[in-house]
Design a protein around this motif. Structure first.
Motif, short mmCIF file in Angstrom:
data_model
loop_
_atom_site.label_atom_id
_atom_site.label_comp_id
_atom_site.label_asym_id
_atom_site.label_seq_id
_atom_site.Cartn_x
_atom_site.Cartn_y
_atom_site.Cartn_z
N LEU A 43 2.71 -37.34 33.03
CA LEU A 43 2.69 -35.89 32.89
C LEU A 43 3.81 -35.21 33.67
N THR A 44 4.13 -35.73 34.84
CA THR A 44 5.19 -35.14 35.69
C THR A 44 6.19 -36.23 36.04
N PRO A 45 7.37 -35.85 36.51
CA PRO A 45 8.32 -36.87 36.93
C PRO A 45 7.76 -37.80 38.03
N LEU A 46 6.96 -37.25 38.93
CA LEU A 46 6.39 -38.07 39.99
C LEU A 46 5.40 -39.09 39.43
N THR A 47 4.47 -38.64 38.59
CA THR A 47 3.50 -39.60 38.03
C THR A 47 4.19 -40.60 37.10
N THR A 48 5.25 -40.18 36.43
CA THR A 48 6.02 -41.12 35.61
C THR A 48 6.65 -42.19 36.48
N ALA A 49 7.25 -41.79 37.60
CA ALA A 49 7.88 -42.76 38.51
C ALA A 49 6.84 -43.73 39.06
N ILE A 50 5.68 -43.23 39.47
CA ILE A 50 4.64 -44.09 40.02
C ILE A 50 4.11 -45.05 38.95
N THR A 51 3.86 -44.53 37.76
CA THR A 51 3.37 -45.36 36.66
C THR A 51 4.35 -46.47 36.32
N LEU A 52 5.63 -46.10 36.16
CA LEU A 52 6.64 -47.11 35.83
C LEU A 52 6.81 -48.12 36.96
N ASP A 53 6.73 -47.67 38.19
CA ASP A 53 6.83 -48.56 39.34
C ASP A 53 5.71 -49.60 39.32
N VAL A 54 4.49 -49.14 39.10
CA VAL A 54 3.33 -50.05 39.09
C VAL A 54 3.41 -51.01 37.91
N TYR A 55 3.72 -50.51 36.73
CA TYR A 55 3.80 -51.39 35.57
C TYR A 55 4.94 -52.39 35.69
N TRP A 56 6.07 -51.97 36.21
CA TRP A 56 7.18 -52.90 36.41
C TRP A 56 6.77 -53.98 37.42
N SER A 57 6.12 -53.58 38.49
CA SER A 57 5.63 -54.55 39.49
C SER A 57 4.61 -55.50 38.86
N ALA A 58 3.76 -54.99 37.98
CA ALA A 58 2.77 -55.82 37.31
C ALA A 58 3.43 -56.85 36.40
N ILE A 59 4.49 -56.46 35.73
CA ILE A 59 5.23 -57.40 34.87
C ILE A 59 5.87 -58.49 35.72
N VAL A 60 6.52 -58.09 36.80
CA VAL A 60 7.17 -59.07 37.69
C VAL A 60 6.13 -60.01 38.31
N PHE A 61 5.01 -59.45 38.77
CA PHE A 61 3.92 -60.28 39.31
C PHE A 61 3.44 -61.28 38.26
N SER A 62 3.26 -60.83 37.04
CA SER A 62 2.76 -61.71 35.98
C SER A 62 3.69 -62.88 35.72
N ILE A 63 4.97 -62.61 35.65
CA ILE A 63 5.96 -63.68 35.43
C ILE A 63 5.95 -64.66 36.59
N TRP A 64 5.99 -64.14 37.82
CA TRP A 64 5.97 -65.01 39.00
C TRP A 64 4.69 -65.81 39.06
N MET A 65 3.55 -65.15 38.84
CA MET A 65 2.27 -65.80 38.96
C MET A 65 2.11 -66.92 37.94
N LEU A 66 2.54 -66.70 36.70
CA LEU A 66 2.42 -67.75 35.69
C LEU A 66 3.18 -69.00 36.11
N THR A 67 4.38 -68.82 36.63
CA THR A 67 5.18 -69.95 37.09
C THR A 67 4.55 -70.60 38.31
N ASP A 68 4.15 -69.79 39.27
CA ASP A 68 3.56 -70.30 40.51
C ASP A 68 2.24 -71.03 40.24
#
Length: 120
Positions: A43-68
């Motif tokens: 809805l706002t630039p701040l919530t967009t930044a937080i949402t994208l930050d969390v989802y990007w971190s979730a994607i990176v975690f998922s890739i690392w976790m699958l390998t690990d």
């Protein structure tokens, strides 16, 4: 306190803290339908930044976790991805780290995952 216990406590705290706000959102008429959910999350630039930050971190975690998890033979590795994207990264990440650490603790103590002492 064992490190695995600490991670499990972090997972529980992540569940409670985030779902207090998720419940408020749903009680106030919020929806999990993707267009409505992401519309509210961005809805706002701040919530967009937080949402994208969390989802990007979730994607990176998922890739690392699958390998690990594959390297460490941790079962049910897809379950952590489901938890991550359906419940939250705040739960999935510390939960996975707790499982990982618990396996390491058992290996160091000479006890296998079934709780039996292994010969040295």
């Amino acid at each position: 306190m064992k490190r695995s216990t600490l991670y499990y406590l972090f997972a529980l705290a992540g569940l409670i803290i985030t779902w207090i706000f998720n419940a408020q959102y749903l009680i106030q008429g919020g929806s999990v339908e993707p267009a409505a959910f992401f519309g509210a999350a961005m809805l706002t630039p701040l919530t967009t930044a937080i949402t994208l930050d969390v989802y990007w971190s979730a994607i990176v975690f998922s890739i690392w976790m699958l390998t690990d998890a594959k390297e460490k033979a941790i079962p049910l590795r897809w379950l952590y991805i489901v938890i991550c994207f359906c419940i939250g990264l705040a739960i999935a990440l510390p939960l996975y780290l707790g499982i990982r650490e618990q396996r390491k603790e058992k290996a160091c103590s000479g006890t296998n995952l079934a709780g039996m002492t292994t010969p040295v």
